[in-house]
Write a protein that holds these residues in place. Structure first.
Motif, PDB file in Angstrom:
ATOM      1  N   ALA A   1      48.539  24.481  45.184  1.00  0.00           N
ATOM      2  CA  ALA A   1      48.664  25.877  44.769  1.00  0.00           C
ATOM      3  C   ALA A   1      48.240  26.082  43.321  1.00  0.00           C
ATOM      4  CB  ALA A   1      50.111  26.364  44.955  1.00  0.00           C
ATOM      5  N   LEU A   2      47.671  27.240  43.091  1.00  0.00           N
ATOM      6  CA  LEU A   2      47.289  27.697  41.768  1.00  0.00           C
ATOM      7  C   LEU A   2      48.000  29.014  41.496  1.00  0.00           C
ATOM      8  CD1 LEU A   2      43.460  27.072  42.117  1.00  0.00           C
ATOM      9  CD2 LEU A   2      45.106  25.647  40.876  1.00  0.00           C
ATOM     10  N   ILE A   3      48.348  29.245  40.254  1.00  0.00           N
ATOM     11  CA  ILE A   3      49.024  30.474  39.857  1.00  0.00           C
ATOM     12  C   ILE A   3      48.005  31.406  39.221  1.00  0.00           C
ATOM     13  CG2 ILE A   3      50.834  31.462  38.378  1.00  0.00           C
ATOM     14  CD1 ILE A   3      51.869  29.798  40.778  1.00  0.00           C
ATOM     15  N   TRP A   4      48.049  32.662  39.651  1.00  0.00           N
ATOM     16  CA  TRP A   4      47.202  33.706  39.082  1.00  0.00           C
ATOM     17  C   TRP A   4      47.979  34.410  37.983  1.00  0.00           C
ATOM     18  CZ3 TRP A   4      45.180  36.343  44.183  1.00  0.00           C
ATOM     19  CH2 TRP A   4      44.210  35.516  44.770  1.00  0.00           C
ATOM     20  N   LEU A   5      47.328  34.614  36.843  1.00  0.00           N
ATOM     21  CA  LEU A   5      47.984  35.255  35.703  1.00  0.00           C
ATOM     22  C   LEU A   5      47.207  36.483  35.240  1.00  0.00           C
ATOM     23  CD1 LEU A   5      47.956  31.779  34.697  1.00  0.00           C
ATOM     24  CD2 LEU A   5      50.082  32.846  34.059  1.00  0.00           C
ATOM     25  N   ALA A   6      47.956  37.496  34.803  1.00  0.00           N
ATOM     26  CA  ALA A   6      47.383  38.672  34.158  1.00  0.00           C
ATOM     27  C   ALA A   6      48.065  38.784  32.796  1.00  0.00           C
ATOM     28  CB  ALA A   6      47.634  39.926  34.989  1.00  0.00           C
ATOM     29  N   ASN A   7      47.270  38.727  31.739  1.00  0.00           N
ATOM     30  CA  ASN A   7      47.801  38.713  30.369  1.00  0.00           C
ATOM     31  C   ASN A   7      48.860  37.624  30.193  1.00  0.00           C
ATOM     32  OD1 ASN A   7      46.098  40.829  29.775  1.00  0.00           O
ATOM     33  ND2 ASN A   7      47.661  42.387  30.070  1.00  0.00           N
ATOM     34  N   GLY A   8      48.612  36.472  30.809  1.00  0.00           N
ATOM     35  CA  GLY A   8      49.484  35.316  30.655  1.00  0.00           C
ATOM     36  C   GLY A   8      50.723  35.314  31.524  1.00  0.00           C
ATOM     37  N   ARG A   9      50.929  36.349  32.339  1.00  0.00           N
ATOM     38  CA  ARG A   9      52.128  36.441  33.194  1.00  0.00           C
ATOM     39  C   ARG A   9      51.756  36.187  34.650  1.00  0.00           C
ATOM     40  NH1 ARG A   9      56.303  40.809  31.309  1.00  0.00           N
ATOM     41  NH2 ARG A   9      57.348  39.559  32.858  1.00  0.00           N
ATOM     42  N   PRO A  10      52.519  35.350  35.367  1.00  0.00           N
ATOM     43  CA  PRO A  10      52.230  35.087  36.778  1.00  0.00           C
ATOM     44  C   PRO A  10      52.297  36.363  37.622  1.00  0.00           C
ATOM     45  CG  PRO A  10      53.795  33.489  35.919  1.00  0.00           C
ATOM     46  CD  PRO A  10      53.658  34.560  34.883  1.00  0.00           C
ATOM     47  N   VAL A  11      51.230  36.599  38.402  1.00  0.00           N
ATOM     48  CA  VAL A  11      51.167  37.791  39.259  1.00  0.00           C
ATOM     49  C   VAL A  11      50.785  37.460  40.699  1.00  0.00           C
ATOM     50  CG1 VAL A  11      50.687  39.382  37.361  1.00  0.00           C
ATOM     51  CG2 VAL A  11      48.769  38.299  38.586  1.00  0.00           C
ATOM     52  N   GLY A  12      50.530  36.186  40.988  1.00  0.00           N
ATOM     53  CA  GLY A  12      50.138  35.808  42.339  1.00  0.00           C
ATOM     54  C   GLY A  12      49.813  34.335  42.412  1.00  0.00           C
ATOM     55  N   HIS A  13      49.369  33.934  43.596  1.00  0.00           N
ATOM     56  CA  HIS A  13      48.946  32.547  43.759  1.00  0.00           C
ATOM     57  C   HIS A  13      47.881  32.450  44.841  1.00  0.00           C
ATOM     58  CE1 HIS A  13      51.808  32.560  47.164  1.00  0.00           C
ATOM     59  NE2 HIS A  13      51.188  31.467  47.594  1.00  0.00           N
ATOM     60  N   SER A  14      47.173  31.374  44.785  1.00  0.00           N
ATOM     61  CA  SER A  14      46.257  30.980  45.848  1.00  0.00           C
ATOM     62  C   SER A  14      46.619  29.545  46.175  1.00  0.00           C
ATOM     63  CB  SER A  14      44.801  31.060  45.383  1.00  0.00           C
ATOM     64  OG  SER A  14      43.933  30.557  46.387  1.00  0.00           O
ATOM     65  N   ASN A  15      46.463  29.204  47.427  1.00  0.00           N
ATOM     66  CA  ASN A  15      46.701  27.811  47.792  1.00  0.00           C
ATOM     67  C   ASN A  15      45.735  27.403  48.892  1.00  0.00           C
ATOM     68  OD1 ASN A  15      48.621  29.517  49.543  1.00  0.00           O
ATOM     69  ND2 ASN A  15      48.680  27.537  50.581  1.00  0.00           N
ATOM     70  N   VAL A  16      45.571  26.119  49.012  1.00  0.00           N
ATOM     71  CA  VAL A  16      44.844  25.553  50.147  1.00  0.00           C
ATOM     72  C   VAL A  16      45.793  24.616  50.862  1.00  0.00           C
ATOM     73  CG1 VAL A  16      42.465  25.773  49.288  1.00  0.00           C
ATOM     74  CG2 VAL A  16      43.792  23.759  48.678  1.00  0.00           C
ATOM     75  N   ASN A  17      45.597  24.525  52.166  1.00  0.00           N
ATOM     76  CA  ASN A  17      46.332  23.558  52.976  1.00  0.00           C
ATOM     77  C   ASN A  17      45.367  22.968  54.001  1.00  0.00           C
ATOM     78  OD1 ASN A  17      46.120  25.673  54.809  1.00  0.00           O
ATOM     79  ND2 ASN A  17      48.314  25.968  55.038  1.00  0.00           N
ATOM     80  N   GLU A  18      45.895  22.169  54.894  1.00  0.00           N
ATOM     81  CA  GLU A  18      45.042  21.435  55.842  1.00  0.00           C
ATOM     82  C   GLU A  18      43.905  20.749  55.078  1.00  0.00           C
ATOM     83  OE1 GLU A  18      44.014  23.576  59.452  1.00  0.00           O
ATOM     84  OE2 GLU A  18      45.828  24.811  59.262  1.00  0.00           O
TER      85      GLU A  18
END
Length: 182
Positions: A67-84
């Motif tokens: 998983a990766l964390i998405w940030l807007a102005n340094g604040r976490p606002v979402g994530h993306s991940n890969v599996n399989e």
């Protein structure tokens, strides 16, 4: 006039675990089902915490998910991940913007562009697949505008948290990534 957001991406840290758990466990049921989630399949907070902690500690070559964390102005606002994940070969990608007020504002493509190098470089992937719910237009638009190739539409249960549904299968190869994201 809306303030421009500085968007960035980083790897998940221990302090992000509860943020991801909160996203899954406190989002509106209609929002979750709108992206294809079977509410009966949601894991417990403890199970999410355990799985994410293990993911952080596992070397890239042995990761089952990443998983990766998405940030807007340094604040976490979402994530993306890969599996399989098949290290050095392929993985299935997922995109999640947590903040409803930030959705459908065109941020997805920029965040995805910052996300893809992590997957291709750290996991040595040759191809990334993404199979969003066909009735969820936002991720499908983001993938189309980000150079992913539409492969097909079909019915499947795309992940462990999903109900059977019609999905759009998208693909991005390392070759196409290198050409599109120089």
């Amino acid at each position: 006039m809306q303030e421009a957001l500085e968007l960035s991406v980083r790897e998940i840290k221990k302090e992000d675990i509860d943020l991801i758990a909160d996203y899954w466990l406190t989002s509106e049921p209609d929002f979750l089902t709108g992206m294809g989630v079977d509410l009966q399949k949601l894991p417990t907070r403890r199970d999410l915490q355990k799985m994410l902690s293990q993911q952080i500690e596992t070397p890239y070559q042995k990761k089952k998910s990443y998983a990766l964390i998405w940030l807007a102005n340094g604040r976490p606002v979402g994530h993306s991940n890969v599996n399989e994940i098949e290290y050095g070969n392929q993985a299935k990608m997922h995109l999640h913007l947590w903040k409803s007020d930030l959705r459908q504002k065109g941020m997805g493509s920029e965040l995805l562009a910052k996300t893809l190098p992590f997957y291709f470089d750290r996991l040595k992937l040759v191809v990334i697949w993404c199979e969003p719910y066909a009735k969820n237009p936002a991720p499908n638009r983001t993938l189309a505008s980000s150079g992913f190739e539409f492969v097909k539409q079909y019915v499947t249960t795309p992940g462990s948290l999903n109900f059977e549904q019609e999905v759009n299968r998208w693909k991005l190869t390392r070759e196409k990534f290198k050409v599109n994201y120089k």
